[in-house]
Design an enzyme around this catalytic site. Sequence first.
Site, PDB file in Angstrom:
ATOM      1  N   ASP A 275       0.682  -1.106   0.048  1.00 50.68           N
ATOM      2  CA  ASP A 275      -0.029   0.058   0.022  1.00 50.68           C
ATOM      3  C   ASP A 275       0.860   1.273  -0.010  1.00 50.68           C
ATOM      4  OD1 ASP A 275      -2.590   1.299   0.259  1.00 50.68           O
ATOM      5  OD2 ASP A 275      -2.072   2.046   2.042  1.00 50.68           O
ATOM      6  N   SER A 300      -6.852   5.627  -0.023  1.00 51.13           N
ATOM      7  CA  SER A 300      -7.034   4.381  -0.595  1.00 51.13           C
ATOM      8  C   SER A 300      -8.653   4.044  -0.726  1.00 51.13           C
ATOM      9  CB  SER A 300      -6.231   3.256   0.109  1.00 51.13           C
ATOM     10  OG  SER A 300      -5.047   3.501   0.146  1.00 51.13           O
ATOM     11  N   GLN A 353      -4.833  -0.719  -7.231  1.00 54.41           N
ATOM     12  CA  GLN A 353      -5.409   0.076  -6.203  1.00 54.41           C
ATOM     13  C   GLN A 353      -6.139   1.211  -6.901  1.00 54.41           C
ATOM     14  OE1 GLN A 353      -3.317   2.799  -3.200  1.00 54.41           O
ATOM     15  NE2 GLN A 353      -4.011   0.810  -1.785  1.00 54.41           N
TER      16      GLN A 353
END
Length: 378
Positions: A275, A300, A353
Amino acid sequence: ISLWLLRRSLSHGRHDLHRHGLMMEESEKDEKAGEIVANNAGKKGAPGGPPPHHFEAIVLDKIDPNLFLARPENLKKPWPMARAVFGGQVLGQALAAASQTVVDGLSVHSLHAYFVRAGQPDHPIIYDVRRIRDGNSFATRSVAAKQEGQWIFTMQASFQKPEGYSVCHQAQMPDVPDPESLPDEHERYKQLLQNPDVEPLVKQLMKLRKRENHPIDVRVILDSLNWNTEEARKKREKYALSGLGMPSQMLWFRVRERLPDDEHVHHSVLAYQSDAELLSTARVELPWRSFWSARPMMASLDHAMWFHHPFPRWRADDWLLYVMYSPRLTGARGLSHGHIFTRDGWLVVSCSQEGLIRFGKDRGLPAHQRPNDKVSKL
């Protein structure tokens, strides 16, 4: 209910013996130590190396077979000035929880997650695992994370029994400098702080980050801090990253300390680190002064991972190359993809993502207002 669970965890959690090395207690003797491939000799994870280190960011207390708790003292923010828990930590902890509910011999091969609300670092997080299916070859788990009575995160993860295969293909790893030839974060920040061309705001952010003792060693090849330099332009041409016009980042990373020889630990740590910087790839082309003066808000929204190669073909405490690129930034959302390679060129993990990249200067604009060009600048 959250307070009751926390009290129960604090009084009883330390007495549980949990497999997979994901708890603070001493792990059981690793039965896989003798299976580590011969070419791992001399590496951090090789038998006879330094004692294993618990990666505290993914440590959980087991409350019952399907319920796990993350203590506030272990929750981290991505930056000192950030208000929320690092999304990668929630992702890694959720995978750590799910991994403790599957039988031995099953390895995670994919996960799909949504970040519903921002997690707060001052309150515990409870992970509730549901055993959706246990088959002969696959197992499916659903994980929901709750904090202060509200759901903040949800994830589906699939585990597979390893299978033999005779056909495969993969993307080619870029020919990049070795990590040892690149400065670590502290050395790089020191160089950038002495550079008169670096914006004062950027230097302020780096000073805050420089004080942190991060458990992961990162060596940058290409990122937002050097994107607009002539050196970066040559790198993008060399690595064929500019052909499709996509913003990109490349870096090496590894956990500084040796981890237990347990695949579930390494999977969870890799989820944690995946991430970091992935969303920022979507805005890497924007100059720092323009970006920060536009009062950005980033978060996110979702995250997906595919694990292509089983442990111990790769380890989170050995050098891994993270290649990231972003095909689209529009509607206040950026989409980024990433591929993680071993040092000898194996593609072991892929990630995707989408995240929110909202600018304060855009607030109040009508929804139908959009740039006229495919590529625009702040």
